[in-house]
Design a protein around this motif. Sequence first.
Motif, short mmCIF file in Angstrom:
data_model
loop_
_atom_site.label_atom_id
_atom_site.label_comp_id
_atom_site.label_asym_id
_atom_site.label_seq_id
_atom_site.Cartn_x
_atom_site.Cartn_y
_atom_site.Cartn_z
N ILE A 237 37.39 28.80 47.20
CA ILE A 237 38.14 28.33 46.03
C ILE A 237 38.95 27.08 46.36
O ILE A 237 39.29 26.82 47.51
CB ILE A 237 39.08 29.41 45.46
N PHE A 238 39.26 26.36 45.31
CA PHE A 238 40.17 25.21 45.36
C PHE A 238 40.74 25.02 43.95
O PHE A 238 40.01 25.14 42.98
CB PHE A 238 39.43 23.94 45.79
N PRO A 239 42.04 24.70 43.85
CA PRO A 239 43.05 24.64 44.90
C PRO A 239 43.80 25.97 45.01
O PRO A 239 43.57 26.89 44.24
CB PRO A 239 43.98 23.55 44.39
N ILE A 240 44.72 26.01 45.96
CA ILE A 240 45.62 27.14 46.12
C ILE A 240 47.01 26.67 45.68
O ILE A 240 47.50 25.64 46.15
CB ILE A 240 45.71 27.62 47.58
N SER A 241 47.64 27.40 44.81
CA SER A 241 48.99 27.05 44.40
C SER A 241 49.93 27.19 45.60
O SER A 241 49.79 28.12 46.39
CB SER A 241 49.46 27.97 43.28
N PRO A 242 50.88 26.29 45.75
CA PRO A 242 51.82 26.40 46.88
C PRO A 242 52.52 27.75 46.96
O PRO A 242 52.81 28.23 48.05
CB PRO A 242 52.82 25.27 46.59
N ILE A 243 52.78 28.39 45.81
CA ILE A 243 53.48 29.68 45.85
C ILE A 243 52.58 30.79 46.39
O ILE A 243 53.06 31.86 46.77
CB ILE A 243 54.01 30.07 44.46
N ASP A 244 51.26 30.53 46.45
CA ASP A 244 50.31 31.54 46.93
C ASP A 244 49.86 31.30 48.37
O ASP A 244 49.08 32.09 48.92
CB ASP A 244 49.06 31.57 46.04
N ILE A 245 50.35 30.22 48.98
CA ILE A 245 49.86 29.86 50.32
C ILE A 245 50.21 30.92 51.35
O ILE A 245 49.37 31.34 52.15
CB ILE A 245 50.38 28.47 50.72
N GLN A 246 51.45 31.39 51.35
CA GLN A 246 51.86 32.39 52.35
C GLN A 246 51.04 33.67 52.19
O GLN A 246 50.58 34.25 53.18
CB GLN A 246 53.35 32.69 52.22
N ARG A 247 50.85 34.11 50.95
CA ARG A 247 50.06 35.32 50.72
C ARG A 247 48.63 35.13 51.22
O ARG A 247 48.06 36.04 51.84
CB ARG A 247 50.07 35.65 49.23
N ILE A 295 61.01 17.75 43.56
CA ILE A 295 59.75 18.25 43.02
C ILE A 295 58.85 18.74 44.14
O ILE A 295 58.26 19.83 44.07
CB ILE A 295 59.05 17.14 42.20
N VAL A 296 58.77 17.96 45.21
CA VAL A 296 57.92 18.35 46.34
C VAL A 296 58.44 19.62 47.01
O VAL A 296 57.67 20.53 47.32
CB VAL A 296 57.81 17.19 47.36
N ASP A 297 59.75 19.71 47.20
CA ASP A 297 60.32 20.86 47.90
C ASP A 297 60.26 22.14 47.07
O ASP A 297 59.88 23.20 47.58
CB ASP A 297 61.78 20.58 48.28
N LYS A 298 60.64 22.05 45.80
CA LYS A 298 60.79 23.26 44.99
C LYS A 298 59.51 23.69 44.28
O LYS A 298 59.26 24.88 44.13
CB LYS A 298 61.91 23.04 43.95
N ILE A 299 58.73 22.74 43.80
CA ILE A 299 57.54 23.09 43.01
C ILE A 299 56.29 23.13 43.87
O ILE A 299 55.44 24.00 43.71
CB ILE A 299 57.36 22.11 41.83
N LEU A 300 56.21 22.19 44.82
CA LEU A 300 55.01 22.10 45.66
C LEU A 300 55.22 22.71 47.04
O LEU A 300 54.32 22.67 47.87
CB LEU A 300 54.58 20.64 45.78
N ARG A 301 56.41 23.24 47.27
CA ARG A 301 56.73 23.96 48.51
C ARG A 301 56.44 23.12 49.76
O ARG A 301 56.01 23.64 50.79
CB ARG A 301 55.97 25.28 48.58
N GLY A 302 56.64 21.81 49.64
CA GLY A 302 56.45 20.92 50.78
C GLY A 302 55.02 20.44 50.97
O GLY A 302 54.77 19.64 51.88
N TYR A 303 54.08 20.88 50.11
CA TYR A 303 52.68 20.49 50.28
C TYR A 303 52.36 19.22 49.51
O TYR A 303 51.43 19.14 48.71
CB TYR A 303 51.76 21.65 49.87
N ALA A 304 53.16 18.20 49.76
CA ALA A 304 52.97 16.85 49.22
C ALA A 304 53.96 15.95 49.93
O ALA A 304 54.87 16.42 50.63
CB ALA A 304 53.19 16.82 47.71
N THR A 305 53.79 14.66 49.77
CA THR A 305 54.70 13.67 50.36
C THR A 305 55.32 12.84 49.24
O THR A 305 54.58 12.19 48.48
CB THR A 305 53.95 12.74 51.33
N PRO A 306 56.65 12.83 49.09
CA PRO A 306 57.26 12.02 48.03
C PRO A 306 56.87 10.55 48.16
O PRO A 306 56.78 10.02 49.27
CB PRO A 306 58.77 12.21 48.27
#
Length: 509
Positions: A237-247, A295-306
């Motif tokens: 699958i693609f993509p994975i939501s940042p909130i689901d990465i740890q799971r 936005i990157v920290d809270k919504i994308l959980r760090g999986y982006a670069t401002p």
Amino acid sequence: MKPTVIIVACLSILLSSHTLSATLRMAFDADPISLDPHEQLSEGTLQFSHLAFDPLLRWQQNGTFEARLATHWQAMTPSTTRFFLRQGVTFHSGHPLTSADVVYTINRLKHSADFRAMFDTIQSAKIIDDYTFDVISAKPNPLILNIMTYVFPMDKAFYQGKDEIVKYGETFASRHVSGTGPFILEKRELGSRMEFKRNPNYWDTASPGNVDTLISTPIHTDATRLAALLSGDVDFIFPISPIDIQRTQQTTGIQLVTMPSTRILLLHMNQTRRKEFRDVRVRKAINLAINQSLIVDKILRGYATPAGQLSPNRFLGHVAELQPDYDLQQARQLMKAAGYEQGFRISMMAPNNRYTNDEKVAQAVAAMLAKINIKADLKTLPKAQYFKEFDDRSADMMMLGWQSDTMDSNNLFEFIIACTDAKTGLGAYNASEYCNPSITDDIRQANQELNPERRLRLLQGIEKTLYQDSAIVPLYWQFLTWAAKDKVKIQDVINDRNYPYIGDLIIEE
């Protein structure tokens, strides 16, 4: 037949059967809008093209070029490159691939509304013989090989005479396909399912891939897509939501692969629709009011670069000192100086299944704009509907993600920033309606500048001007996140352009 020959033949059949015995069930967030590889310049179209067609050459994971339908090439003059075509390749129709098909394809690309800006630098393509052709640029072209990665030869005998390109239309090419690729499309249910079978006559017999059947199902919702993988309904699958990465990382039997990409997410401010956006103070205020890092920290959980510019740091145009600014107080002062202290109301559109957490990002932006009294009436749409609205410039502010087609800054500029010109295709995705003729001149010059230092100055000069003009709102460069069952060796076929080479995919038994 001698007994030894019979044994060898039987072994070959058994090995072949074993090699091509795997079924891949794949779920991405959307499927291509059309089977026509030239109708829309999009990630979905290019992913499909790598399944059903083959490019002349393609990018490898290390950033170099790999010969595909073109076996090799050589510069004849500063503006002419000769390509040598692979022999013995056939289309799914059974027609042989020749130089005539490639020249036909390049000419068609030059007439595509979405692709013509990239191919505008190419003056012509000329047949030398059945397996040799020249690509002639109007002037010396520093990106000729980059551009050729977008040439997926089409079957001239199959398409010619019924090859009209109609965006979001019903045409022969949008419903039928004959490529040279590793997979043959057997069934398509628009928006719900695509089924492919391995091409039995595929030229690349050295490919390690063992996928015989491919079933691709678009699943728009992140949670549903992940649930399908965890339940075993799909394999990749693609993509994975940042909130689901740890799971995902903690689930046995599932692998997660993440990779930074050069895809920029940005906002267009339409200067034709809104006079307020013609004031650089308002545009600057909007840039200062949007907190990319949050936005990157809270919504994308760090999986982006401002981002504070369009060019990522691996591109020639990147300017290190152009960083994202967030200063709410200064933003309010600029709104007051421009005469808009009380603010105004705008329409805003974004997709809700195209980019990672795109709807949530758009909602966050709208909330940030409210702090400088800009009320954004946000409407989000599925990808299939959104980009028709984007082409129609249907809102005052619109979201766009762009992966440079040539892995070069100038591709970003020629599609997103250049003054719109339907004839050349420049500015095809410029929903800001921003037009700076000097920038457009520099874009044209950079497309023919062979001196690296002069070209760097041109591209960095464009970035600096865009920053000073606050022409658009850069948000971030997104990360790519894939997940698959452990037996599906996706790490070997994925890349930072997100065109997985499924033809080479190995699924372990």
